[in-house]
Design a protein around this motif. Structure first.
Motif, PDB file in Angstrom:
ATOM      1  N   GLU A  68     -14.480   6.533 -17.031  1.00  0.00           N
ATOM      2  CA  GLU A  68     -13.241   7.543 -16.918  1.00  0.00           C
ATOM      3  C   GLU A  68     -13.609   8.218 -15.389  1.00  0.00           C
ATOM      4  O   GLU A  68     -12.845   8.382 -14.665  1.00  0.00           O
ATOM      5  N   TYR A  69     -15.098   8.634 -15.222  1.00  0.00           N
ATOM      6  CA  TYR A  69     -15.202   9.175 -13.856  1.00  0.00           C
ATOM      7  C   TYR A  69     -15.258   8.275 -12.793  1.00  0.00           C
ATOM      8  O   TYR A  69     -14.533   8.883 -11.770  1.00  0.00           O
ATOM      9  N   GLN A  70     -15.591   7.109 -12.786  1.00  0.00           N
ATOM     10  CA  GLN A  70     -15.298   6.227 -11.818  1.00  0.00           C
ATOM     11  C   GLN A  70     -13.944   5.971 -11.630  1.00  0.00           C
ATOM     12  O   GLN A  70     -13.391   5.883 -10.390  1.00  0.00           O
ATOM     13  N   ASP A  71     -13.039   5.823 -12.637  1.00  0.00           N
ATOM     14  CA  ASP A  71     -11.650   5.805 -12.327  1.00  0.00           C
ATOM     15  C   ASP A  71     -10.883   7.139 -11.761  1.00  0.00           C
ATOM     16  O   ASP A  71     -10.323   6.800 -10.770  1.00  0.00           O
ATOM     17  N   ALA A  72     -11.389   8.274 -12.391  1.00  0.00           N
ATOM     18  CA  ALA A  72     -11.026   9.522 -11.629  1.00  0.00           C
ATOM     19  C   ALA A  72     -11.307   9.583 -10.171  1.00  0.00           C
ATOM     20  O   ALA A  72     -10.530  10.028  -9.255  1.00  0.00           O
ATOM     21  N   LEU A  73     -12.646   9.048  -9.918  1.00  0.00           N
ATOM     22  CA  LEU A  73     -13.065   9.470  -8.494  1.00  0.00           C
ATOM     23  C   LEU A  73     -12.440   8.305  -7.594  1.00  0.00           C
ATOM     24  O   LEU A  73     -12.181   8.783  -6.488  1.00  0.00           O
ATOM     25  N   ASN A  74     -11.957   6.962  -8.069  1.00  0.00           N
ATOM     26  CA  ASN A  74     -11.236   6.025  -7.242  1.00  0.00           C
ATOM     27  C   ASN A  74      -9.912   6.703  -6.939  1.00  0.00           C
ATOM     28  O   ASN A  74      -9.432   6.383  -5.796  1.00  0.00           O
ATOM     29  N   LYS A  75      -9.413   7.176  -8.109  1.00  0.00           N
ATOM     30  CA  LYS A  75      -8.001   7.884  -7.762  1.00  0.00           C
ATOM     31  C   LYS A  75      -7.866   9.006  -6.896  1.00  0.00           C
ATOM     32  O   LYS A  75      -7.133   9.081  -6.058  1.00  0.00           O
ATOM     33  N   ALA A  76      -9.051   9.803  -6.977  1.00  0.00           N
ATOM     34  CA  ALA A  76      -9.135  10.956  -5.880  1.00  0.00           C
ATOM     35  C   ALA A  76      -9.376  10.444  -4.578  1.00  0.00           C
ATOM     36  O   ALA A  76      -8.718  10.965  -3.771  1.00  0.00           O
ATOM     37  N   ARG A  77     -10.142   9.355  -4.437  1.00  0.00           N
ATOM     38  CA  ARG A  77     -10.390   8.783  -3.005  1.00  0.00           C
ATOM     39  C   ARG A  77      -9.247   8.318  -2.569  1.00  0.00           C
ATOM     40  O   ARG A  77      -8.867   8.447  -1.570  1.00  0.00           O
ATOM     41  N   SER A  78      -8.358   7.515  -3.388  1.00  0.00           N
ATOM     42  CA  SER A  78      -7.193   6.801  -2.845  1.00  0.00           C
ATOM     43  C   SER A  78      -6.314   8.025  -2.501  1.00  0.00           C
ATOM     44  O   SER A  78      -5.496   7.810  -1.567  1.00  0.00           O
ATOM     45  N   ALA A  79      -6.182   9.186  -3.332  1.00  0.00           N
ATOM     46  CA  ALA A  79      -5.137  10.126  -2.918  1.00  0.00           C
ATOM     47  C   ALA A  79      -5.522  10.897  -1.706  1.00  0.00           C
ATOM     48  O   ALA A  79      -4.790  11.154  -0.615  1.00  0.00           O
ATOM     49  N   ILE A  80      -7.114  10.942  -1.351  1.00  0.00           N
ATOM     50  CA  ILE A  80      -7.461  11.422  -0.037  1.00  0.00           C
ATOM     51  C   ILE A  80      -7.235  10.461   1.110  1.00  0.00           C
ATOM     52  O   ILE A  80      -6.595  10.883   1.995  1.00  0.00           O
ATOM     53  N   TYR A  81      -7.411   9.111   0.854  1.00  0.00           N
ATOM     54  CA  TYR A  81      -7.122   8.309   1.836  1.00  0.00           C
ATOM     55  C   TYR A  81      -5.519   8.457   2.337  1.00  0.00           C
ATOM     56  O   TYR A  81      -5.116   8.107   3.419  1.00  0.00           O
ATOM     57  N   GLN A  82      -4.774   8.365   1.244  1.00  0.00           N
ATOM     58  CA  GLN A  82      -3.167   8.273   1.356  1.00  0.00           C
ATOM     59  C   GLN A  82      -2.992   9.786   2.230  1.00  0.00           C
ATOM     60  O   GLN A  82      -2.210   9.492   3.006  1.00  0.00           O
ATOM     61  N   GLU A  83      -3.614  10.741   1.910  1.00  0.00           N
ATOM     62  CA  GLU A  83      -3.075  11.933   2.467  1.00  0.00           C
ATOM     63  C   GLU A  83      -3.788  11.991   4.069  1.00  0.00           C
ATOM     64  O   GLU A  83      -2.897  12.274   5.002  1.00  0.00           O
ATOM     65  N   GLN A  84      -4.831  11.363   4.284  1.00  0.00           N
ATOM     66  CA  GLN A  84      -5.271  11.163   5.540  1.00  0.00           C
ATOM     67  C   GLN A  84      -4.280  10.187   6.366  1.00  0.00           C
ATOM     68  O   GLN A  84      -4.150  10.557   7.448  1.00  0.00           O
ATOM     69  N   ALA A  85      -3.901   9.194   5.584  1.00  0.00           N
ATOM     70  CA  ALA A  85      -2.955   8.463   6.484  1.00  0.00           C
ATOM     71  C   ALA A  85      -1.592   8.895   6.726  1.00  0.00           C
ATOM     72  O   ALA A  85      -1.233   8.923   8.025  1.00  0.00           O
ATOM     73  N   GLU A  86      -1.159   9.742   5.681  1.00  0.00           N
ATOM     74  CA  GLU A  86      -0.062  10.603   6.155  1.00  0.00           C
ATOM     75  C   GLU A  86      -0.117  11.535   7.170  1.00  0.00           C
ATOM     76  O   GLU A  86       0.738  11.606   7.959  1.00  0.00           O
ATOM     77  N   PHE A  87      -1.311  12.167   7.143  1.00  0.00           N
ATOM     78  CA  PHE A  87      -1.543  13.350   7.892  1.00  0.00           C
ATOM     79  C   PHE A  87      -1.580  12.370   9.507  1.00  0.00           C
ATOM     80  O   PHE A  87      -1.097  13.013  10.406  1.00  0.00           O
ATOM     81  N   LEU A  88      -2.400  11.267   9.539  1.00  0.00           N
ATOM     82  CA  LEU A  88      -2.614  10.687  10.945  1.00  0.00           C
ATOM     83  C   LEU A  88      -1.141  10.108  11.378  1.00  0.00           C
ATOM     84  O   LEU A  88      -0.813  10.317  12.676  1.00  0.00           O
ATOM     85  N   GLN A  89      -0.246   9.789  10.612  1.00  0.00           N
ATOM     86  CA  GLN A  89       1.179   9.323  10.893  1.00  0.00           C
ATOM     87  C   GLN A  89       1.796  10.504  11.484  1.00  0.00           C
ATOM     88  O   GLN A  89       2.670  10.177  12.305  1.00  0.00           O
TER      89      GLN A  89
END
Length: 149
Positions: A68-89
């Motif tokens: 569960e923690y790994q899944d939550a961590l992966n979701k958080a990482r993907s959300a952060i990466y997506q936010e970073q990509a949106e910010f960079l765009q």
């Protein structure tokens, strides 16, 4: 033979009290020592098995929580990466807009300066043309006055 049987009967008769004592001793050992020992060993086995099962259950729960923690961590990482990509765009879009605005402004300034230079060139050319006639007249007067004199 009769004597042998008689002696054998005496041995058996002498051995009976020992046999009964051993039988009574075996009975007491079984009920006073072995039965409580079996109960203790059975309880110990039950507790050990219970602890082992509890440990296995804890390991399963821990594995589930880790997943569960790994899944939550992966979701958080993907959300952060997506936010970073949106910010960079967004940042790239802003920079492109600023670059376009600066380019348009610089093109306008260059056009204004070219127009200003063209006007100054026309004014200078007109001034030179008007001065050219007067200078030509002065040069001609100077040359003619030298020849005349």
């Amino acid at each position: 033979m009769e004597k042998t049987l008689h002696d054998l009967g005496g041995i058996v008769l002498n051995g009976l009290p020992t046999f009964f004592l051993v039988l009574i001793l075996a009975f007491f050992v079984k009920f006073l020592y072995l039965k409580p020992l079996e109960k203790v060993l059975a309880e110990r086995f039950r507790l050990t098995e219970g602890a082992r099962k509890a440990a296995e259950e804890s390991l399963k729960n821990a594995d589930a929580k880790i997943a569960e923690y790994q899944d939550a961590l992966n979701k958080a990482r993907s959300a952060i990466y997506q936010e970073q990509a949106e910010f960079l765009q967004k940042l790239q879009a802003e920079q492109a807009g600023l670059a376009h605005a600066v380019r348009v402004e610089s093109d306008a300034r260059v056009a204004a300066i070219k127009l200003s230079i063209a006007r100054e060139a026309e004014v200078a050319l007109a001034g030179l043309e008007s001065q050219a006639e007067s200078l030509a007249g002065q040069i001609a007067d100077a040359i003619l006055s030298r020849r005349v004199a």
